[in-house]
Enzyme design. Structure first.
Site, PDB file in Angstrom:
ATOM      1  N   TYR A 119       0.815  -1.217   0.000  1.00  0.00           N
ATOM      2  CA  TYR A 119       0.000   0.000   0.000  1.00  0.00           C
ATOM      3  C   TYR A 119       0.846   1.264   0.000  1.00  0.00           C
ATOM      4  O   TYR A 119       2.017   1.240   0.320  1.00  0.00           O
ATOM      5  CB  TYR A 119      -1.060   0.003   1.095  1.00  0.00           C
ATOM      6  CG  TYR A 119      -0.676  -0.080   2.550  1.00  0.00           C
ATOM      7  CD1 TYR A 119       0.574   0.212   3.034  1.00  0.00           C
ATOM      8  CD2 TYR A 119      -1.661  -0.449   3.488  1.00  0.00           C
ATOM      9  CE1 TYR A 119       0.861   0.152   4.388  1.00  0.00           C
ATOM     10  CE2 TYR A 119      -1.384  -0.514   4.841  1.00  0.00           C
ATOM     11  CZ  TYR A 119      -0.127  -0.212   5.288  1.00  0.00           C
ATOM     12  OH  TYR A 119       0.140  -0.267   6.631  1.00  0.00           O
ATOM     13  N   GLU A 120       0.209   2.357  -0.429  1.00  0.00           N
ATOM     14  CA  GLU A 120       0.864   3.650  -0.684  1.00  0.00           C
ATOM     15  C   GLU A 120       1.941   3.545  -1.768  1.00  0.00           C
ATOM     16  O   GLU A 120       2.908   4.297  -1.780  1.00  0.00           O
ATOM     17  CB  GLU A 120       1.469   4.246   0.599  1.00  0.00           C
ATOM     18  CG  GLU A 120       0.525   4.336   1.768  1.00  0.00           C
ATOM     19  CD  GLU A 120      -0.757   5.097   1.457  1.00  0.00           C
ATOM     20  OE1 GLU A 120      -0.793   5.839   0.458  1.00  0.00           O
ATOM     21  OE2 GLU A 120      -1.727   4.933   2.203  1.00  0.00           O
ATOM     22  N   GLY A 121       1.765   2.620  -2.685  1.00  0.00           N
ATOM     23  CA  GLY A 121       2.706   2.446  -3.787  1.00  0.00           C
ATOM     24  C   GLY A 121       3.601   1.248  -3.546  1.00  0.00           C
ATOM     25  O   GLY A 121       4.346   1.207  -2.570  1.00  0.00           O
TER      26      GLY A 121
END
Length: 592
Positions: free
Chosen positions: A436-438
């Site tokens: 998550y978040e890239g």
């Protein structure tokens, strides 16, 4: 009570010796807080983390959140812990005093956040997302949005979320379909978002959703995305909370591998009359606004990698000291911490966690130096350094966290595979961090593309030059062998940078294929640099009267271990980079 304790000595060491928290306080006009600030704040944070949050960690894992009639109920005990968190003033620690914040350094806040995340990672995600919402609204929101929402978010009375991902638009935000139709002073939002962390709960009176959506006449692709504040409950014309529910609901919860205590929601906006939202920033410029929030969150996820690694280390250490297995020649039984290979794994966990802590805190300090800088040139330098280190912090630390939490399970042996020992939870919880978040690949492409190629390596060259200067300044005879070996690593990093500028700039396959190796190499370089600096400081302090000699000796030993056992990985990473992308792209789709 629990088995978790914030590593107080190491945290204070990094803040005072590597970051220079005293200087940050002075440059921010906080001289009266400078002396002993880290010690006092971390001591109190440690009490809340150990006594209240850590015991709830396993409860959240076993019971998790539940949903009924589009309403999410958090894990039992989470709400009471959150109220204590707010009563202690912790949400406001580093935020703007204009809106009720305490205005203390961001670097101190990141150390405090480590406490919450180690103690209870799932619970800590709620205040983490709120911090990002605050950053976005303060940087891009209108004066009215700031006055209406920031005081409540900063106090913790309300929480915030980030709504980007859709079923058909994950990393590819150009495919985003959520719609926003203008209507007077607001917009009507319709669409569905998935993977929304803490998208609903009952711990606060309101939840402030930041939502990406398209206007009817928006240009295609990412240039046509706008950002909106969509509150769970609407406010009146004076900014006061009403009991009118907005058309924004959690309609499902995801069943996940880990972080069970964190409700990951499917959010539906506008199924009935349309959710009311308010524009943040300018129309069609939402992605730039959201990245303010996302960059903060990415460093926050890197911190989670450190936090879960530290928790796994402490868990494994306690087990290794207690588990009896093996017999000496005299017939006496020994605990497994006496076995060399268990020592190797524990040292890798301990040294790795210390390297992560140094890198995370130092990277966050750049934001304080940026805010406190008095000239444009200094601001530009610190901004560039923050942007350069962000993908390394997020990518390298979360990848290493997979290895460290794995070792925690391995040290437990067969019992590590059994849920009741608790080691598996840390391993499962850590798995999301690289996603998550890239994802790791996204961070690596960001580092090699937007942070290296885009400025022809200027920011990276400045970092490498600073590392070389620090290396040249280490004169302790006891560390010269480590200095010499680290010089080889630094030379490899310089060679990697040159390869990126010479080859990857003109070959997208080479750049894409080499990006993760490049990012991991830079992660080992930066953390190794800070470990060596720490060892040099510790070596000097051994001569000081009243110093904690065992702790300083431990710092030196961990730096040596990191240099001997983990930094040699950079040679293989450089060779993998230089192999190029031909083989990676050689097979046709049918050949896979």
């Amino acid at each position: 009570m629990s088995d978790y304790r914030y590593p107080y000595q190491d945290g204070v060491f990094v803040l005072n010796e590597l970051v220079d928290l005293e200087q940050i306080c002075k440059s921010a006009g906080l001289e009266e807080f400078a002396d002993g600030l880290a010690e006092a704040v971390l001591d109190e944070a440690g009490k809340l983390g150990n006594e209240q949050l850590a015991p709830l960690n396993i409860v959240g894992d076993q019971k998790g959140a539940a949903i009924q009639n589009n309403q999410v109920t958090e894990t039992e005990g989470f709400s009471e812990a959150y109220q204590q968190f707010c009563e202690g003033g912790w949400p406001s620690l580093a935020h703007n005093p204009e809106f009720g914040g305490q205005g203390l350094p961001n670097t101190l806040a990141v150390a405090v956040n480590e406490v919450w995340q180690s103690a209870n990672l799932a619970w800590s995600l709620c205040p983490l997302l709120t911090q990002g919402a605050i950053e976005a609204i303060e940087a891009h929101g209108s004066e009215q949005l700031q006055q209406f929402y920031l005081p409540k978010l900063i106090s913790g009375e309300w929480t915030g979320t980030m709504n980007l991902t859709e079923p058909d638009a994950g990393t590819d935000l150009a495919a985003l379909k959520a719609r926003a139709v203008p209507e007077g002073d607001h917009y009507r939002i319709t669409g569905q978002k998935i993977f929304i962390t803490w998208g609903d709960h009952q711990m606060t009176d309101n939840i402030v959703h930041l939502v990406l959506a398209r206007l009817p006449d928006a240009p295609p692709g990412v240039k046509g995305i706008s950002l909106f504040v969509v509150p769970k409950f609407l406010l009146d014309e004076n900014g006061e909370l009403t009991d009118k529910r907005n058309d924004a609901y959690a309609v499902a919860l995801e069943h996940k591998l880990g972080i069970h205590g964190s409700p990951t929601c499917v959010m539906s906006f506008g199924e009935n009359e349309g959710a009311i939202g308010y524009l943040v920033g300018e129309e069609n410029n939402g992605l730039a606004c959201m990245f303010t929030m996302m960059n903060d969150a990415r460093q926050g996820v890197g911190l989670q990698g450190l936090a879960i690694s530290e928790r796994a280390y402490q868990h494994a250490l306690a087990y290794a000291k207690d588990r009896v297995q093996g017999t000496l020649r005299d017939g006496s039984r020994i605990t497994i911490i006496n076995h060399p290979d268990v020592r190797r794994m524990l040292m890798q966990m301990k040294a790795g966690s210390q390297a992560m802590r140094a890198l995370t805190y130092v990277a966050k300090a750049e934001s304080d130096y940026y805010h406190n800088a008095t000239c444009a040139e200094q601001k530009a330098q610190h901004k560039a350094r923050t942007e350069l280190l962000t993908p390394i912090v997020k990518g390298w630390i979360t990848e290493l966290a997979q290895e460290i939490t794995y070792l925690g399970v391995q040290i437990h042996g067969g019992m590590g595979f059994i849920e009741e020992t608790g080691a598996a939870q840390h391993y499962r919880d850590a798995r999301i961090l690289t996603i998550y978040e890239g994802t790791t690949g996204i961070q690596a492409l960001d580092l090699i593309g937007r942070k290296t190629l885009v400025d022809n390596g200027a920011a990276l060259t400045a970092l490498l030059d600073e590392i070389q200067g620090d290396l040249n300044a280490i004169s302790s005879p006891e560390l010269q062998d480590v200095v010499e070996s680290f010089q080889d690593v630094l030379n490899e990093a310089k060679e990697a940078k040159n390869w990126v500028l010479d080859v990857a700039a003109n070959d997208s396959s080479a750049a894409g294929g080499a990006s993760v190796s490049f990012m991991m190499l830079m992660g080992y370089l930066c953390s190794g640099w800070l470990m060596l600096k720490s060892a040099n400081i510790a070596q000097i302090k051994l001569a000081d009267e009243g110093t904690d000699i065992p702790f300083m000796q431990s710092k030196i030993a961990c730096a040596r271990f990191f240099a001997e056992q983990m930094l040699p990985r950079t040679s293989g990473l450089l060779k993998a980079m230089q192999a190029g992308g031909d083989t990676i792209m050689q097979l046709s789709e049918e050949q896979f």
